[in-house]
Design a protein around this motif. Sequence first.
Motif, mmCIF file in Angstrom:
data_model
loop_
_atom_site.group_PDB
_atom_site.id
_atom_site.type_symbol
_atom_site.label_atom_id
_atom_site.label_comp_id
_atom_site.label_asym_id
_atom_site.label_seq_id
_atom_site.Cartn_x
_atom_site.Cartn_y
_atom_site.Cartn_z
ATOM 1 N N ARG A 53 -73.879 -34.992 47.669
ATOM 2 C CA ARG A 53 -74.255 -33.595 47.468
ATOM 3 C C ARG A 53 -74.576 -32.992 48.835
ATOM 4 N N ILE A 54 -73.766 -32.037 49.243
ATOM 5 C CA ILE A 54 -74.000 -31.319 50.488
ATOM 6 C C ILE A 54 -74.478 -29.914 50.127
ATOM 7 N N VAL A 55 -75.662 -29.566 50.584
ATOM 8 C CA VAL A 55 -76.226 -28.238 50.336
ATOM 9 C C VAL A 55 -76.437 -27.573 51.692
ATOM 10 N N ILE B 112 -67.921 -35.921 45.970
ATOM 11 C CA ILE B 112 -68.755 -35.194 46.921
ATOM 12 C C ILE B 112 -68.623 -33.696 46.644
ATOM 13 N N THR B 113 -69.735 -33.039 46.421
ATOM 14 C CA THR B 113 -69.726 -31.585 46.253
ATOM 15 C C THR B 113 -70.370 -30.925 47.470
ATOM 16 N N ALA B 114 -69.987 -29.687 47.703
ATOM 17 C CA ALA B 114 -70.562 -28.919 48.813
ATOM 18 C C ALA B 114 -70.757 -27.487 48.348
ATOM 19 N N ASN B 115 -71.971 -26.992 48.493
ATOM 20 C CA ASN B 115 -72.303 -25.634 48.087
ATOM 21 C C ASN B 115 -73.234 -24.998 49.112
ATOM 22 N N ALA B 116 -73.308 -23.686 49.057
ATOM 23 C CA ALA B 116 -74.167 -22.954 49.986
ATOM 24 C C ALA B 116 -75.155 -22.078 49.218
ATOM 25 N N ALA C 214 -86.008 -23.786 47.246
ATOM 26 C CA ALA C 214 -86.094 -25.234 47.068
ATOM 27 C C ALA C 214 -85.647 -25.649 45.671
ATOM 28 N N ASP C 215 -86.018 -24.878 44.674
ATOM 29 C CA ASP C 215 -85.604 -25.191 43.304
ATOM 30 C C ASP C 215 -84.085 -25.134 43.162
ATOM 31 N N MET C 216 -83.459 -24.171 43.807
ATOM 32 C CA MET C 216 -82.000 -24.078 43.766
ATOM 33 C C MET C 216 -81.362 -25.277 44.463
ATOM 34 N N ALA C 217 -81.899 -25.662 45.609
ATOM 35 C CA ALA C 217 -81.367 -26.813 46.338
ATOM 36 C C ALA C 217 -81.494 -28.091 45.509
ATOM 37 N N LEU C 218 -82.619 -28.236 44.834
ATOM 38 C CA LEU C 218 -82.854 -29.419 44.015
ATOM 39 C C LEU C 218 -81.836 -29.503 42.887
ATOM 40 N N TRP C 219 -81.541 -28.374 42.273
ATOM 41 C CA TRP C 219 -80.542 -28.375 41.193
ATOM 42 C C TRP C 219 -79.152 -28.697 41.737
ATOM 43 N N LEU C 220 -78.776 -28.107 42.850
ATOM 44 C CA LEU C 220 -77.454 -28.363 43.420
ATOM 45 C C LEU C 220 -77.278 -29.819 43.834
ATOM 46 N N GLY D 262 -68.034 -25.733 46.241
ATOM 47 C CA GLY D 262 -67.369 -24.652 46.961
ATOM 48 C C GLY D 262 -67.940 -23.283 46.665
ATOM 49 N N SER D 263 -69.138 -23.253 46.110
ATOM 50 C CA SER D 263 -69.725 -21.989 45.674
ATOM 51 C C SER D 263 -70.845 -21.531 46.597
#
Length: 257
Positions: A133-135, A175-179, A229-235, A245-246
């Motif tokens: 998981r890449i955030v 592997i996922t990557a999101n921003a 932080a809550d968003m990062a934890l979910w991602l 890619g979102s």
Amino acid sequence: MSEHQSSPARVALVTGTASGIGAAIMEAFCQAGHQVLAVDFSDAGASVADKAGATFFKADLTDAEQCRAAVAEAVSRFGRLDILVNNAGIQHVERIKDFPEAKWNQIISLMLTAPFTLMQAAWPHMEKNGYGRIVNMASIHAHVASPGKAAYVSAKHGLMGLTKTAALEGGESGITANAICPAYVRTPLVDKQIAEQAKLNDMPEEEVIDKIMLKGAAIKRMIDPSEVADMALWLASDKAGSVTGSSFNMDLGWIAQ
């Protein structure tokens, strides 16, 4: 176990953890039961990490070797690396015609080149695990621009492109990557900008938040670091396994216009 726990305990590397968004993400991940390597250039990060239950690693992320050393430390200490949160950042507000080249190079190095180097170093470990998981902590400035922020906007636009490319390349390996793209978050970094924006726009400091920072927002308040932080934890969780890619715009409605 935290009420936020939604996935098995993982190993996370989080950058820029001495304060602000990075500190909030580090704390949330620790509360969720993850093992966290907290990476920051500031010595103050050590006590912040210790208080949260994370392991501190001091590194200057503008140095590629220190980026790779941080990843190696996470794997050596915890045996694996599952989550990478690229959060470290700085800001400099000045018009292009006056923007110092050294400051440009520093911002691009820290906020675009370092995430690439960290991702590249972490990739084989995530690929081996079949889970990654890449955030990437982007900004609303990954989508729009503001005067006086040439290097910051350029780095964030580039980071969005890097995120999308990583998503396409990582899918088959799990592997996922999101921003995450927040508007102004109440952090020391943003507080420091108030004086800079006042000077740039020739206005009193007390007017900057309303007339500059929240001018285009539908919700007239600053964002709390815990929300990001809550968003990062979910991602970073299993529940976000189909999301890649979102960009997640936590922008108070800024670009809804």
